[in-house]
Design an enzyme around this catalytic site. Structure first.
Site, mmCIF file in Angstrom:
data_model
loop_
_atom_site.group_PDB
_atom_site.id
_atom_site.type_symbol
_atom_site.label_atom_id
_atom_site.label_comp_id
_atom_site.label_asym_id
_atom_site.label_seq_id
_atom_site.Cartn_x
_atom_site.Cartn_y
_atom_site.Cartn_z
ATOM 1 C CG ASN A 9 -1.661 1.249 1.472
ATOM 2 O OD1 ASN A 9 -1.794 2.066 0.561
ATOM 3 N ND2 ASN A 9 -2.182 1.441 2.673
ATOM 4 C CD1 TRP A 10 3.163 1.045 -3.095
ATOM 5 C CD2 TRP A 10 3.297 2.419 -4.869
ATOM 6 N NE1 TRP A 10 3.806 0.368 -4.110
ATOM 7 C CE2 TRP A 10 3.903 1.180 -5.207
ATOM 8 C CE3 TRP A 10 3.256 3.424 -5.844
ATOM 9 C CZ2 TRP A 10 4.463 0.950 -6.470
ATOM 10 C CZ3 TRP A 10 3.813 3.187 -7.091
ATOM 11 C CH2 TRP A 10 4.417 1.961 -7.392
ATOM 12 C CE LYS A 11 0.263 3.380 4.892
ATOM 13 N NZ LYS A 11 0.191 3.522 6.318
ATOM 14 C CG HIS A 96 -5.454 1.723 5.506
ATOM 15 N ND1 HIS A 96 -5.044 2.657 6.429
ATOM 16 C CD2 HIS A 96 -4.399 0.897 5.300
ATOM 17 C CE1 HIS A 96 -3.785 2.403 6.747
ATOM 18 N NE2 HIS A 96 -3.370 1.346 6.083
ATOM 19 C CD GLU A 98 -2.826 5.391 6.969
ATOM 20 O OE1 GLU A 98 -2.875 5.490 5.729
ATOM 21 O OE2 GLU A 98 -1.846 4.897 7.563
ATOM 22 C CD GLU A 168 -3.283 -2.854 7.451
ATOM 23 O OE1 GLU A 168 -2.147 -2.999 7.032
ATOM 24 O OE2 GLU A 168 -3.981 -1.876 7.159
ATOM 25 N N GLY A 174 2.687 2.002 10.783
ATOM 26 C CA GLY A 174 3.606 3.119 10.602
ATOM 27 C C GLY A 174 4.327 3.540 11.876
ATOM 28 C CB SER A 214 5.566 -1.936 11.984
ATOM 29 O OG SER A 214 5.130 -0.595 12.194
ATOM 30 N N GLY A 235 2.915 -1.247 4.304
ATOM 31 C CA GLY A 235 2.902 0.185 3.997
ATOM 32 C C GLY A 235 4.310 0.658 3.680
ATOM 33 N N GLY A 236 4.964 1.240 4.674
ATOM 34 C CA GLY A 236 6.282 1.860 4.488
ATOM 35 C C GLY A 236 7.274 1.006 3.703
HETATM 36 C C1 PEP Z 1 -0.534 -0.043 6.196
HETATM 37 O O1 PEP Z 1 -0.665 1.149 6.064
HETATM 38 O O2 PEP Z 1 -1.384 -0.817 5.735
HETATM 39 C C2 PEP Z 1 0.638 -0.527 6.909
HETATM 40 C C3 PEP Z 1 0.637 -1.759 7.315
HETATM 41 O O3 PEP Z 1 1.655 0.376 7.099
HETATM 42 P P1 PEP Z 1 3.108 0.071 7.699
HETATM 43 O O4 PEP Z 1 3.589 -1.218 7.058
HETATM 44 O O5 PEP Z 1 3.945 1.231 7.302
HETATM 45 O O6 PEP Z 1 2.953 -0.065 9.175
#
Ligand code: PEP
Length: 250
Positions: A9-11, A96, A98, A168, A174, A214, A235-236
């Site tokens: 997920n590039w956000k 998600h 967010e 999640e 994040g 993470s 994500g990241g």
């Molecule tokens: C996400 O946003 O779905 C996520 C899991 O982010 P991160 O891996 O950066 O915690």
């Protein structure tokens, strides 16, 4: 055995140029990765068409990060599931944390998005997860139960088969703090059991449940090694080809 999936997920990251470069490099590296692992990338809306041109869509599934809760009409600024389908998108991330936290998306709204996504024959990657406060107050199972039941359980058997669930925990997204593999397994087993109670053993056994929060190259294999964890939503670490590839290979 359930197929493993790693989704990036590039956000709201990367310029168009950076996104194309990232997609090209992921595409190059994925060629050498294990064929039996499903790979999904979810770039921003603005990049989808260009990214599609530089990836092998037989190997990498193109996903969007969100869609509108309505099919069409006077909803300025929204993007519908059918528009995304017309671009060649095959899956949509729905709910998600967010989106839930910053845009007020409730289970009811998310259920509409899931239904619209499935009605376009796309896969829905439905996210759920508790906040730290909810976990510490002992409400975590109650919260996940309502996110799953209210968000998904009016779907038919055929529909639920096209849903991928992503657990999640909000406190792990994040933050660099990941759930322990035992915490992930406990919740994944709980979710699979909910699906079992509603849809029966065959569907419960087949539904893919990804962990997100993470995930990094150094913790992926331990988390992915758990029985009910079928891969990850990243994500990241999905913004760096080498990290994303290490996670796929984990
Ligand atoms: C996400 O946003 O779905 C996520 C899991 O982010 P991160 O891996 O950066 O915690």
């Amino acid at each position: 055995m359930r197929k493993r999936i790693v989704a990036g997920n590039w956000k709201m990251n990367t310029s168009l140029e950076e996104g194309i470069a990232l997609a090209k490099s992921i595409n190059e590296e994925v060629k050498a990765s294990k064929e039996d692992i499903g790979v999904i990338i979810a770039p921003p809306f603005t990049h989808l068409t260009s990214v599609k041109e530089v990836i092998n869509t037989e190997r990498i599934c193109l996903a969007a990060q969100n869609c509108a809760a309505e099919a069409k009409g006077a909803y300025t600024g929204e993007v519908s599931a059918s528009m995304l389908k017309s671009l060649g998108v095959k899956a949509i991330i729905i709910g998600h944390s967010e989106r839930r936290a910053y845009y007020g998306e409730t289970n009811e709204i998310l259920n509409k998005k899931v239904k619209l996504t499935l009605s376009e024959s796309l896969k829905a990657i439905y996210c759920c997860g508790e906040t730290l406060e909810e976990r510490e107050s002992g409400k975590l199972f109650e919260i996940i139960n309502s996110q799953i039941v209210d968000g998904l359980f009016n779907l038919s058997n055929e529909e639920i088969e096209n849903v991928i669930i992503a657990y999640e925990p909000v406190w792990a997204i994040g933050t660099g703090v990941t759930a322990s593999s035992d915490q992930a397994q406990e919740m994944h087993a709980f979710i699979r059991n909910l699906v079992n109670q509603k849809y029966g053993g065959k569907i419960a056994n087949e539904v893919k449940i990804l962990y997100g929060g993470s995930v990094k190259p150094d913790n992926a294999s331990e988390i992915f090694g758990k029985e009910d964890v079928d891969g990850g939503l990243i994500g990241g670490a999905s913004l760096k080809t080498s990290d994303f590839l290490s996670i796929i290979n984990a």
